[in-house]
Scaffold this active site. Structure first.
Site, PDB file in Angstrom:
ATOM      1  N   ARG A  91       0.823  -1.207   0.000  1.00 15.22           N
ATOM      2  CA  ARG A  91       0.000   0.000   0.000  1.00 15.22           C
ATOM      3  C   ARG A  91       0.853   1.251   0.000  1.00 15.22           C
ATOM      4  O   ARG A  91       2.028   1.235   0.371  1.00 15.22           O
ATOM      5  CB  ARG A  91      -0.961   0.019   1.170  1.00 15.22           C
ATOM      6  CG  ARG A  91      -0.370   0.521   2.452  1.00 15.22           C
ATOM      7  CD  ARG A  91      -1.446   0.683   3.493  1.00 15.22           C
ATOM      8  NE  ARG A  91      -0.975   1.565   4.526  1.00 15.22           N
ATOM      9  CZ  ARG A  91      -1.630   1.839   5.623  1.00 15.22           C
ATOM     10  NH1 ARG A  91      -2.811   1.304   5.833  1.00 15.22           N
ATOM     11  NH2 ARG A  91      -1.140   2.657   6.506  1.00 15.22           N
ATOM     12  N   CYS A  93       0.190   5.454   1.188  1.00 15.58           N
ATOM     13  CA  CYS A  93      -0.711   6.390   1.857  1.00 15.58           C
ATOM     14  C   CYS A  93      -0.094   7.774   1.744  1.00 15.58           C
ATOM     15  O   CYS A  93       1.056   7.973   2.153  1.00 15.58           O
ATOM     16  CB  CYS A  93      -0.905   6.002   3.327  1.00 15.58           C
ATOM     17  SG  CYS A  93      -2.079   7.058   4.186  1.00 15.58           S
TER      18      CYS A  93
END
Length: 114
Positions: A91, A93
């Site tokens: 991921r 962010c």
């Protein structure tokens, strides 16, 4: 609320499925509860798109998270971890200036058909 733009919730590319950005909309309004509530709803929306494509959270290989402030990072993580558990996908962010409809959180994902 302004009408939504032309929007495809997901697009298939071979064995990959790209899921468009999901914000915490429910019944045309942003979910309550600040970043935690919006993240929880955005994740529910993401899971619904995956389900419609015949996929599940375990098929997700990459998630991109957009927050309007990194002050919401912890609240977002708590909801994210509840869905993706101990072996989450890769991921990213990042904090952004603004999101559609005044949302605090937006998530997009890539999933793989097995």
């Amino acid at each position: 609320m302004n009408s939504l733009p032309l929007f495809r919730p997901s697009v298939e590319a071979g064995d990959l499925v790209a899921v468009s950005g999901q914000i915490g909309l429910v019944d045309g309004r942003l979910a309550g509860g600040g970043a935690a509530g919006q993240t929880e709803q955005a994740l529910a929306n993401l899971l619904a798109v995956l389900d419609a494509a015949g996929l599940a959270a375990s098929d997700v290989v990459k998630v991109n998270i957009f927050l309007t402030t990194m002050d919401d990072y912890t609240a977002c993580n708590e909801q994210y971890n509840a869905v993706f558990g101990s072996e989450p996908p890769a991921r990213t962010c990042v904090a952004v200036h603004q999101l559609p409809f005044g949302a605090l959180v937006e998530l997009e994902a890539w999933a793989r058909r097995r």
